[in-house]
Each structure stands twice: as C-alpha cells, then as structure tokens.
Design a protein around this motif. Sequence first.
Motif, PDB file in Angstrom:
ATOM      1  N   SER A 196      53.204  25.594  43.822  1.00  0.00           N
ATOM      2  CA  SER A 196      54.567  25.338  44.288  1.00  0.00           C
ATOM      3  C   SER A 196      55.582  26.339  43.751  1.00  0.00           C
ATOM      4  O   SER A 196      56.782  26.221  44.036  1.00  0.00           O
ATOM      5  CB  SER A 196      54.990  23.913  43.887  1.00  0.00           C
ATOM      6  OG  SER A 196      54.919  23.739  42.487  1.00  0.00           O
ATOM      7  N   VAL A 197      55.114  27.309  42.959  1.00  0.00           N
ATOM      8  CA  VAL A 197      56.013  28.343  42.421  1.00  0.00           C
ATOM      9  C   VAL A 197      55.387  29.714  42.703  1.00  0.00           C
ATOM     10  O   VAL A 197      54.713  30.296  41.850  1.00  0.00           O
ATOM     11  CB  VAL A 197      56.238  28.168  40.904  1.00  0.00           C
ATOM     12  CG1 VAL A 197      57.302  29.144  40.408  1.00  0.00           C
ATOM     13  CG2 VAL A 197      56.653  26.745  40.581  1.00  0.00           C
ATOM     14  N   PRO A 198      55.575  30.259  43.895  1.00  0.00           N
ATOM     15  CA  PRO A 198      54.943  31.533  44.265  1.00  0.00           C
ATOM     16  C   PRO A 198      55.280  32.689  43.332  1.00  0.00           C
ATOM     17  O   PRO A 198      54.471  33.598  43.153  1.00  0.00           O
ATOM     18  CB  PRO A 198      55.468  31.791  45.682  1.00  0.00           C
ATOM     19  CG  PRO A 198      55.834  30.442  46.204  1.00  0.00           C
ATOM     20  CD  PRO A 198      56.333  29.683  45.011  1.00  0.00           C
ATOM     21  N   ASP A 199      56.464  32.671  42.719  1.00  0.00           N
ATOM     22  CA  ASP A 199      56.858  33.772  41.838  1.00  0.00           C
ATOM     23  C   ASP A 199      56.004  33.836  40.576  1.00  0.00           C
ATOM     24  O   ASP A 199      56.001  34.870  39.892  1.00  0.00           O
ATOM     25  CB  ASP A 199      58.329  33.633  41.444  1.00  0.00           C
ATOM     26  CG  ASP A 199      59.263  33.960  42.598  1.00  0.00           C
ATOM     27  OD1 ASP A 199      58.791  34.579  43.569  1.00  0.00           O
ATOM     28  OD2 ASP A 199      60.443  33.586  42.536  1.00  0.00           O
ATOM     29  N   ASN A 200      55.312  32.763  40.241  1.00  0.00           N
ATOM     30  CA  ASN A 200      54.464  32.739  39.044  1.00  0.00           C
ATOM     31  C   ASN A 200      53.015  33.103  39.341  1.00  0.00           C
ATOM     32  O   ASN A 200      52.173  33.035  38.453  1.00  0.00           O
ATOM     33  CB  ASN A 200      54.501  31.347  38.399  1.00  0.00           C
ATOM     34  CG  ASN A 200      55.827  31.065  37.716  1.00  0.00           C
ATOM     35  OD1 ASN A 200      56.633  31.961  37.503  1.00  0.00           O
ATOM     36  ND2 ASN A 200      56.059  29.813  37.379  1.00  0.00           N
ATOM     37  N   ARG A 201      52.715  33.494  40.548  1.00  0.00           N
ATOM     38  CA  ARG A 201      51.335  33.786  40.932  1.00  0.00           C
ATOM     39  C   ARG A 201      50.764  34.970  40.149  1.00  0.00           C
ATOM     40  O   ARG A 201      51.484  35.880  39.754  1.00  0.00           O
ATOM     41  CB  ARG A 201      51.253  34.098  42.425  1.00  0.00           C
ATOM     42  CG  ARG A 201      51.413  32.901  43.329  1.00  0.00           C
ATOM     43  CD  ARG A 201      51.383  33.329  44.785  1.00  0.00           C
ATOM     44  NE  ARG A 201      51.435  32.178  45.680  1.00  0.00           N
ATOM     45  CZ  ARG A 201      51.519  32.267  47.008  1.00  0.00           C
ATOM     46  NH1 ARG A 201      51.569  33.474  47.578  1.00  0.00           N
ATOM     47  NH2 ARG A 201      51.555  31.180  47.746  1.00  0.00           N
ATOM     48  N   THR A 202      49.466  34.923  39.963  1.00  0.00           N
ATOM     49  CA  THR A 202      48.749  36.053  39.383  1.00  0.00           C
ATOM     50  C   THR A 202      48.159  36.899  40.512  1.00  0.00           C
ATOM     51  O   THR A 202      48.251  36.543  41.686  1.00  0.00           O
ATOM     52  CB  THR A 202      47.635  35.562  38.446  1.00  0.00           C
ATOM     53  OG1 THR A 202      46.730  34.737  39.185  1.00  0.00           O
ATOM     54  CG2 THR A 202      48.213  34.769  37.285  1.00  0.00           C
ATOM     55  N   LEU A 203      47.523  37.999  40.136  1.00  0.00           N
ATOM     56  CA  LEU A 203      46.987  38.906  41.148  1.00  0.00           C
ATOM     57  C   LEU A 203      45.928  38.243  42.020  1.00  0.00           C
ATOM     58  O   LEU A 203      45.890  38.447  43.237  1.00  0.00           O
ATOM     59  CB  LEU A 203      46.383  40.141  40.464  1.00  0.00           C
ATOM     60  CG  LEU A 203      47.380  41.117  39.839  1.00  0.00           C
ATOM     61  CD1 LEU A 203      46.640  42.156  39.008  1.00  0.00           C
ATOM     62  CD2 LEU A 203      48.208  41.805  40.917  1.00  0.00           C
ATOM     63  N   ALA A 204      45.057  37.463  41.395  1.00  0.00           N
ATOM     64  CA  ALA A 204      43.978  36.827  42.159  1.00  0.00           C
ATOM     65  C   ALA A 204      44.529  35.899  43.229  1.00  0.00           C
ATOM     66  O   ALA A 204      44.035  35.871  44.364  1.00  0.00           O
ATOM     67  CB  ALA A 204      43.053  36.057  41.211  1.00  0.00           C
TER      68      ALA A 204
END
Length: 270
Positions: free
Chosen positions: A213-221
Amino acid sequence: MRWVQTAILVVVALIWIYPLLWIFAASVKDATGIFAGGLSLLPEQWHWDNYSRAWSEAGFSRYMINTVIVTVATVAIVVVRCAAAGYVIARYRFRGRRLLIGVLAATMFIPTGLFIVPVVELSDVLGLLNTHLGLILALAGGGHVAAVLLYAGFFAQIPKELEEAAVVDGAGFARTFFRIMLPLSGPITATVVVLTFLATWNNFFLPLVFTFSVPDNRTLAVGMLAFEGTNSTDWSGLAAAASLSLLPILALFVLLQRHFVEGIAGAVKS
C-alpha cells in the motif's frame, strides 16, 4: 589432458554465464529486437534509453535507495546477531545446548512462507507495517540458521587461551566478542555478508507485503512489477531494470570473493 579439462570448463562456464550476458544484451535492445534476435547477443541498434526509462520513469532511482537501506541494515543486524549466537553456542556449555542446535537445524526445512502471517500481524500491532523499519526487522528476524552454524563452527576452533587472556585483562563478554572474536571471523563474516546480501537484495515476498500500500517504499525486486501491464510487458525496460539490480550484487561478489571462498572452505573443513 589438462587442456581438455580446461576446454570443458570454459564451455561449461560460457553456458553458465550466457543467461546473464543475454540479460545485459536485451537491456539495450528494443522489444522487437529481443524476440527477433533469438539467442543473439549483439543488438542491431543500441537503445541506451531503456536504462534512463527504468531509472527515472519507472522510479528505480528511488527503489535502489530503498533497497540499499533495507539490505545494509538487514546485513548489519544479521551479522551481529548470528555471530553472537554462534559464539555462545560454540564457546559455552549449558543445559539444552544440543537440543537447541537440533531445533535450529530443523527450522531450515520449514518454508519461510509459513511465518508470513504472524510476522505481518505482529508488525501491524507494533505499527511497523508499510515501513522500512518493519521490513528490516522482518528480514533480519528470521532464523538465519546457516549463518549461526557457520559462526559456531569457526568459533569452536579458536583456542580457549585467547579468551582466558582477555578475561585476565578485565574484558567482559561484550568486549571479548566485539574486540577479539568478531574481528577474527573475517572470512566467515564475508560469507555471511554475501549470502545475506543476496537473499535480502533479491527477496520479493516480504517486500511485496510490506510495501503493497506504499509504492514509494518498494524495493527493486518489487519494482519490477512496474514493467508488467495488464495486456503487455515492457521487456526491454524490464531487462534494463534487472541489469541495474544485478550490478551491485556482482560488484559485492567481486570485492569479497576471496574471503567468501575462504569462509566456505573453512566451514566445510570444520
């Protein structure tokens, strides 16, 4: 006879490394060139804009920073925690020690996915869900049994006189561990760093749950999903993104490969 062995090893190495080379080649092709070129590595036209599209438009600059933060913090926690656990198991005799080692070894056969529900529930209760700190603690809080056993095997070989000398000098547990034992375990630490770095950097399941629910916290994978649409996939952008995510892993392994091999060799010997 030696040249025959060398030739066979070269062929095996080329076959082994070919998929990696293909990914790098696909990252500078367009979508048509990827499928039309087949197994060819050399593109007809070089499309370096794939990297700029992955880095800027798809947000991989942000995902790279997130991944570095999560991975570095996770590796640091795992190294200290597993080294301390391995040190206690190897150097101290206490009731239930053999049972503890058996339980740790048995947990290696339990699928990681079975723990995802309690981990998410606990993180939600603590207010850590959808945060980098929650993801770091979730990744670092696993058993990491292999790392614990690697450290235990190494510390078991160190002469007891070294600890006795430290005690005579007035060193307690923490000082003996951090000032003497941990620095001595350089090869094992390098091995644990590489293995934990790979597992954390490439982890998909936990980062997906913690950043859903927080796309800005996504990692590369997890960020790779940005190139997959409902009806189509940006294969050239996906290959460029995969290449960007592979470069730090390759750089780390090149820097630590000697220590990594020494650590594995020492663990096998012990």
